[in-house]
Enzyme design. Structure first.
Site, PDB file in Angstrom:
ATOM      1  N   LYS A  18       0.830  -1.221   0.000  1.00 42.88           N
ATOM      2  CA  LYS A  18       0.000   0.000   0.000  1.00 42.88           C
ATOM      3  C   LYS A  18       0.859   1.263   0.000  1.00 42.88           C
ATOM      4  O   LYS A  18       0.478   2.283  -0.561  1.00 42.88           O
ATOM      5  CB  LYS A  18      -0.929   0.005   1.218  1.00 42.88           C
ATOM      6  CG  LYS A  18      -1.958  -1.118   1.222  1.00 42.88           C
ATOM      7  CD  LYS A  18      -3.105  -0.856   0.272  1.00 42.88           C
ATOM      8  CE  LYS A  18      -4.112  -1.991   0.274  1.00 42.88           C
ATOM      9  NZ  LYS A  18      -5.157  -1.853  -0.739  1.00 42.88           N
ATOM     10  N   GLU A  28      -9.741   5.788   3.443  1.00 45.58           N
ATOM     11  CA  GLU A  28     -10.573   4.710   3.983  1.00 45.58           C
ATOM     12  C   GLU A  28      -9.653   3.507   4.122  1.00 45.58           C
ATOM     13  O   GLU A  28      -8.656   3.392   3.413  1.00 45.58           O
ATOM     14  CB  GLU A  28     -11.724   4.385   3.028  1.00 45.58           C
ATOM     15  CG  GLU A  28     -11.375   3.437   1.872  1.00 45.58           C
ATOM     16  CD  GLU A  28     -10.353   3.992   0.890  1.00 45.58           C
ATOM     17  OE1 GLU A  28     -10.354   5.214   0.688  1.00 45.58           O
ATOM     18  OE2 GLU A  28      -9.554   3.213   0.331  1.00 45.58           O
ATOM     19  N   SER A  37       1.752  -9.620  -0.998  1.00 46.22           N
ATOM     20  CA  SER A  37       1.394  -8.204  -0.846  1.00 46.22           C
ATOM     21  C   SER A  37       1.546  -7.657   0.561  1.00 46.22           C
ATOM     22  O   SER A  37       1.620  -6.448   0.749  1.00 46.22           O
ATOM     23  CB  SER A  37      -0.039  -7.988  -1.331  1.00 46.22           C
ATOM     24  OG  SER A  37      -0.921  -8.824  -0.613  1.00 46.22           O
TER      25      SER A  37
HETATM   26  C1  PLP Z   1      -1.686  -7.031   2.493  1.00 48.70           C
HETATM   27  C2  PLP Z   1      -2.814  -6.686   1.591  1.00 48.70           C
HETATM   28  N1  PLP Z   1      -2.915  -7.313   0.399  1.00 48.70           N
HETATM   29  C3  PLP Z   1      -3.925  -7.054  -0.455  1.00 48.70           C
HETATM   30  C4  PLP Z   1      -4.912  -6.148  -0.134  1.00 48.70           C
HETATM   31  C5  PLP Z   1      -6.028  -5.931  -1.107  1.00 48.70           C
HETATM   32  O1  PLP Z   1      -5.965  -4.724  -1.773  1.00 48.70           O
HETATM   33  P1  PLP Z   1      -5.623  -4.630  -3.302  1.00 48.70           P
HETATM   34  O2  PLP Z   1      -6.475  -5.623  -4.004  1.00 48.70           O
HETATM   35  O3  PLP Z   1      -5.919  -3.235  -3.670  1.00 48.70           O
HETATM   36  O4  PLP Z   1      -4.179  -4.965  -3.459  1.00 48.70           O
HETATM   37  C6  PLP Z   1      -4.863  -5.448   1.087  1.00 48.70           C
HETATM   38  C7  PLP Z   1      -5.884  -4.469   1.458  1.00 48.70           C
HETATM   39  O5  PLP Z   1      -5.970  -3.982   2.545  1.00 48.70           O
HETATM   40  C8  PLP Z   1      -3.779  -5.729   1.968  1.00 48.70           C
HETATM   41  O6  PLP Z   1      -3.671  -5.122   3.163  1.00 48.70           O
END
Ligand code: PLP
Length: 406
Positions: free
Chosen positions: A99, A121, A387
């Site tokens: 993020k 948010e 992620s």
């Molecule tokens: C670690 C992590 N991965 C994935 C996501 C999902 O978001 P996005 O699909 O925008 O990557 C989030 C959302 O809070 C997250 O904290």
């Protein structure tokens, strides 16, 4: 009738008005329009300004800790006995997830635009923490809207945001999760346009947010290309990432969209299963309008938005970024899903085999890797976007495992 010209690239979108095919666009209150247009202009200028890129590049290296490693998961690969699995380690970024890549870009834009108050948010709290962190770093006021249910299940992140000086506002409306937090943030923005910048956490919202967030996150895919060339001398054969709104996935996918040899998979949250409560907007939704754009949404027969459910607060959103909806319709990306149970299994497997505790969100992607990799040859190169890290999920998961006597 003249036929519409064929696209020569999957990377050209959106068009001037923010459309990816029938998706995207800009469905906002009249009061927001001037601000959206000035944001679009500021972003257009920043994109081609070498000074912007130079400053951002410096922060990405020295503050965020980029580049994130591309790590060969040897024990997971051995265990599954098929494709060679690499993890793109976004969980090693400062604040613990991807993020921060996007927040840094948006905060730099807010500073360029002279907006001293930032609102955001958050679902899992990762975007909120990243926003609170960069507001602290640059001395900006920060207000984060968070569904009351998420405040409850992601307490560690709520404390972190408060420690960083942000005001966290629990949202009590609707299902008290991410969708409702976003509604509240949009309401705040309409009221406070003069001094406020809305830092959106995923590739959703009105144009230019989906394209802008994608561009900021594309560093993930650009680094992956270079790192895979250095490690293996060729591009990966497949990419896989989890999808909430879809920003970590789009960041990994976008630089590879025109490489026909690279197969791409997005993984939505199937919650209790696609016939029960879930958050899989493509698998179980249809096109509609929410939060300023047209996209696949979970809706009932009357077109009312349905509650989404996922064990993972970050995937618990009844929509998906409009570019994903388009990539699904044109068939460039294959969208799969993984249930809560499958994500929990994957969470445990990665922790035990690699010593890496993943967030519950990317555990959904790992769950599909567990299924796909064994069927693939040993020279198949697969990249999974890790992620975020699982620290925030440990209390929730340990409670579940303890209640099951594991
Ligand atoms: C670690 C992590 N991965 C994935 C996501 C999902 O978001 P996005 O699909 O925008 O990557 C989030 C959302 O809070 C997250 O904290």
């Amino acid at each position: 009738m003249t036929e519409a010209p064929k696209l020569n690239s999957f990377r050209n979108g959106p068009d001037e008005r923010g459309h990816f095919g029938q998706f995207g666009g800009r469905f906002v209150a009249e009061t927001l329009m001037p601000l959206i247009l000035s944001l679009e202009q500021a972003y257009k200028e920043a994109r081609v300004d070498p000074a912007f890129h130079k400053e951002m590049g410096g922060h990405l290296v020295h503050y965020v800790g980029r580049p994130s490693p591309l790590y060969f998961a040897e024990r997971l690969t051995e265990h599954l006995g098929g494709a060679k699995i690499y993890l793109k380690r976004e969980e090693l970024n400062h604040t613990g997830s991807h993020k921060v890549n996007n927040v840094l870009g948006q905060i730099m834009l807010a500073r360029r635009m002279g907006k001293p108050r930032i609102i955001a948010e958050t679902g899992a709290g990762q975007h909120g923490v990243a926003t609170a962190t960069l507001c602290a770093r640059f001395g900006l006021k920060c207000v984060v809207y968070m569904g009351a249910v998420d405040v409850e299940r992601q307490q560690a992140n709520v404390f972190r945001m408060k420690m960083l000086g942000a005001e966290v506002i629990p949202v009590q409306s609707g299902s008290k999760t991410l969708k409702d937090a976003m509604n509240e943030a949009l309401r705040d923005w309409v009221t406070n346009v003069h001094d406020t910048f809305y830092c959106i956490g995923t590739v959703a919202g009105p144009h230019p947010y989906p394209a802008m967030v994608r561009d900021f996150q594309s560093i993930i895919g650009r680094e992956t290309r270079e790192q895979m060339m250095a490690a293996e001398g060729r591009l990966p054969d497949s990419l896989i990432a989890c999808i909430g709104g879809g920003s970590n996935a789009m960041g990994l996918f976008h630089p590879f969209l025109d490489d026909a040899g690279v197969e791409i998979f997005g993984v939505e949250a199937a919650g209790h299963g696609l016939s029960g409560l879930h958050a899989a907007s493509i698998a179980g939704g249809r096109p509609g309008v929410l939060h300023g754009n047209r996209t696949y949404l979970l809706m009932d027969a009357d077109g009312q938005i349905e509650e989404a459910h996922s064990i993972s607060a970050g995937l618990d959103y009844p929509g998906i970024g409009p570019e994903h909806s388009w990539l699904h319709d044109v068939g460039r990306v294959t969208y799969l899903s993984a249930t809560d149970e499958e994500a929990l299994e994957a969470f445990q497997l990665l922790s035990r085999l690699e010593g890496i505790i993943p967030a519950l969100e990317p555990a959904h992607a790992i769950a599909r890797v567990i299924e796909l990799a064994p069927k693939l040859p040993r020279d198949h190169l697969m990249v999974v976007n890790l992620s975020g890290r699982g620290d925030k999920d440990v209390p929730q998961v340990s409670e579940i495992f303890e209640s099951r006597g594991r």
